[in-house]
Design a protein around this motif. Structure first.
Motif, PDB file in Angstrom:
ATOM      1  N   PRO A 209       0.817  -1.216   0.000  1.00 56.38           N
ATOM      2  CA  PRO A 209       0.000   0.000   0.000  1.00 56.38           C
ATOM      3  C   PRO A 209       0.853   1.269   0.000  1.00 56.38           C
ATOM      4  CG  PRO A 209      -0.810  -1.566   1.632  1.00 56.38           C
ATOM      5  CD  PRO A 209       0.502  -2.105   1.142  1.00 56.38           C
ATOM      6  N   ALA A 210       0.423   2.273  -0.729  1.00 60.17           N
ATOM      7  CA  ALA A 210       1.184   3.517  -0.842  1.00 60.17           C
ATOM      8  C   ALA A 210       1.368   4.193   0.507  1.00 60.17           C
ATOM      9  CB  ALA A 210       0.474   4.458  -1.811  1.00 60.17           C
ATOM     10  N   GLU A 211       0.353   4.096   1.358  1.00 63.60           N
ATOM     11  CA  GLU A 211       0.441   4.786   2.653  1.00 63.60           C
ATOM     12  C   GLU A 211       1.499   4.180   3.569  1.00 63.60           C
ATOM     13  OE1 GLU A 211      -3.256   2.076   2.691  1.00 63.60           O
ATOM     14  OE2 GLU A 211      -2.282   3.507   1.336  1.00 63.60           O
ATOM     15  N   GLY A 212       1.944   2.987   3.277  1.00 65.10           N
ATOM     16  CA  GLY A 212       2.960   2.353   4.107  1.00 65.10           C
ATOM     17  C   GLY A 212       4.366   2.522   3.590  1.00 65.10           C
ATOM     18  N   ARG A 213       4.511   3.247   2.456  1.00 58.83           N
ATOM     19  CA  ARG A 213       5.824   3.401   1.853  1.00 58.83           C
ATOM     20  C   ARG A 213       6.368   4.808   2.064  1.00 58.83           C
ATOM     21  NH1 ARG A 213       3.133   1.272  -2.819  1.00 58.83           N
ATOM     22  NH2 ARG A 213       3.485   3.257  -3.884  1.00 58.83           N
ATOM     23  N   PRO A 214       7.661   4.930   2.380  1.00 60.98           N
ATOM     24  CA  PRO A 214       8.272   6.258   2.406  1.00 60.98           C
ATOM     25  C   PRO A 214       8.442   6.778   0.984  1.00 60.98           C
ATOM     26  CG  PRO A 214       9.937   4.580   2.754  1.00 60.98           C
ATOM     27  CD  PRO A 214       8.611   3.873   2.724  1.00 60.98           C
ATOM     28  N   GLY A 215       8.631   8.080   0.837  1.00 55.37           N
ATOM     29  CA  GLY A 215       8.836   8.650  -0.485  1.00 55.37           C
ATOM     30  C   GLY A 215      10.264   8.453  -0.951  1.00 55.37           C
ATOM     31  N   GLY A 216      10.645   9.240  -1.943  1.00 54.64           N
ATOM     32  CA  GLY A 216      12.004   9.154  -2.453  1.00 54.64           C
ATOM     33  C   GLY A 216      12.040   8.693  -3.890  1.00 54.64           C
ATOM     34  N   SER A 217      13.248   8.510  -4.382  1.00 53.87           N
ATOM     35  CA  SER A 217      13.450   8.076  -5.756  1.00 53.87           C
ATOM     36  C   SER A 217      13.050   6.611  -5.921  1.00 53.87           C
ATOM     37  CB  SER A 217      14.920   8.249  -6.137  1.00 53.87           C
ATOM     38  OG  SER A 217      15.731   7.335  -5.406  1.00 53.87           O
ATOM     39  N   TYR A 218      13.045   6.168  -7.167  1.00 56.36           N
ATOM     40  CA  TYR A 218      12.731   4.767  -7.461  1.00 56.36           C
ATOM     41  C   TYR A 218      13.639   3.823  -6.658  1.00 56.36           C
ATOM     42  CZ  TYR A 218      11.598   0.774 -10.559  1.00 56.36           C
ATOM     43  OH  TYR A 218      11.190  -0.430 -11.068  1.00 56.36           O
ATOM     44  N   PRO A 219      14.985   3.955  -6.757  1.00 53.41           N
ATOM     45  CA  PRO A 219      15.828   3.019  -6.000  1.00 53.41           C
ATOM     46  C   PRO A 219      15.691   3.180  -4.491  1.00 53.41           C
ATOM     47  CG  PRO A 219      17.167   4.654  -7.179  1.00 53.41           C
ATOM     48  CD  PRO A 219      15.779   4.798  -7.689  1.00 53.41           C
ATOM     49  N   GLU A 220      15.433   4.386  -4.024  1.00 51.71           N
ATOM     50  CA  GLU A 220      15.265   4.584  -2.581  1.00 51.71           C
ATOM     51  C   GLU A 220      14.019   3.871  -2.076  1.00 51.71           C
ATOM     52  OE1 GLU A 220      17.440   8.957  -2.081  1.00 51.71           O
ATOM     53  OE2 GLU A 220      15.289   8.844  -2.493  1.00 51.71           O
ATOM     54  N   GLN A 221      12.931   3.949  -2.824  1.00 50.45           N
ATOM     55  CA  GLN A 221      11.715   3.256  -2.399  1.00 50.45           C
ATOM     56  C   GLN A 221      11.890   1.743  -2.447  1.00 50.45           C
ATOM     57  OE1 GLN A 221       7.812   4.628  -3.558  1.00 50.45           O
ATOM     58  NE2 GLN A 221       8.620   6.592  -4.276  1.00 50.45           N
ATOM     59  N   ALA A 222      12.539   1.255  -3.512  1.00 46.35           N
ATOM     60  CA  ALA A 222      12.739  -0.186  -3.639  1.00 46.35           C
ATOM     61  C   ALA A 222      13.606  -0.728  -2.504  1.00 46.35           C
ATOM     62  CB  ALA A 222      13.363  -0.511  -4.988  1.00 46.35           C
TER      63      ALA A 222
END
Length: 285
Positions: A209-222
């Protein structure tokens, strides 16, 4: 009947595409029960050598991917030659289709899944370039399928549908990725239903879920391990996706978890395989 295939991307994405890295993946796939893997022939190896190599692990080649930025940064003469070589190689492996994808626009790697730095001229040019490559692949006997991917020039629903609708089914089919679509705010089931008559392959991927993910760049999120989920553990409604896939679909169901949510790559693939064997019963070999 379709196959469950595995993409070894989490093995090589950080370690590189070496023989040792691939063999670790293939040993795991064999132990788990996979019989097909993404056709990714290493440089310096022939198609025949590759088939023999993976055959030693009980694996056969499965749906691969042709990747290009397709924007103003590419030399299309070089891309055409690359497509000819790639298509011929895939045909030699006994395959009749491939994914075609764009995934490397810097602004969209920095700010993924929101259509950052949209440029209408770039989109027009990219659609023309994809059409050129697809026609080359078709001359090699390979059916090109557009593969949705966050980070590329075809990231949003409007961009992806514009590509498919402008080029039409005689030029390009559909090879969606359920996780990338969901991350970009596209309903995977509705998308599959819209292009069901030109569906030739699919990547089975889930997303948290999006609400459980921190922001940031593609590699940072992954890197947080809270972006990609093993299928069934995230938010993608796979019941709706499966209902949208025609019963005569003959493409691969390719498992792809770019960055496993669990520590072990083998465990991630075992979870995914066991889920797929149960969930796709009646639709797979």
């Amino acid at each position: 009947m379709s196959r469950i295939a595995a993409n070894p991307i989490p093995y090589w994405s950080k370690a590189g595409k070496t023989r040792e890295v691939f063999e670790e993946a293939f040993r795991d796939f064999q132990a788990i029960g996979f019989t097909a893997t993404k056709a990714d022939v290493p440089d310096g190896m022939s198609a025949a050598e590759y088939r023999e190599w993976i055959g030693g692990f009980g694996l056969s080649p499965a749906l691969s991917l042709f990747n290009s930025a397709f924007d103003e940064t590419v030399d299309m003469a070089q891309e055409v030659e690359k497509a000819k070589r790639f298509g011929a190689q895939q045909a030699e492996l006994g395959l009749d289709r491939t994914m075609v994808s764009s995934m490397a626009l810097p602004a969209r790697i920095a700010r993924p899944a929101v259509g950052a730095d949209f440029d209408a001229g770039r989109l027009d040019r990219a659609i023309d370039n994809v059409g050129t490559v697809c026609r080359v692949l078709r001359t090699e006997g390979i059916w090109p399928l557009h593969h949705s991917h966050v980070g590329g020039v075809f990231e949003t629903e409007a961009e992806i549908t514009r590509l498919l609708d402008d080029l039409g089914p005689d030029v390009i089919g559909a090879g969606p990725d359920t996780g990338h679509l969901a991350w970009a705010g596209v309903d995977p089931a509705a998308f599959v239903r819209r292009y069901a008559d030109r569906l030739g392959g699919i990547h089975i991927k889930d997303v948290f879920p999006a609400e459980g993910r921190p922001g940031g760049s593609y590699p940072e999120q992954a890197a947080t391990k809270r972006l990609w989920a093993e299928p069934g553990l995230g938010v993608v409604d796979f019941h709706a996706v499966l209902d949208a896939i025609p019963h005569d679909y003959d493409g691969d169901f390719m498992i792809e978890v770019d960055e496993p949510s669990v520590e072990s790559k083998a465990e991630s693939h075992l979870i995914s395989y066991q889920w797929a064997r149960s969930f796709l019963k009646g639709r797979i070999e």
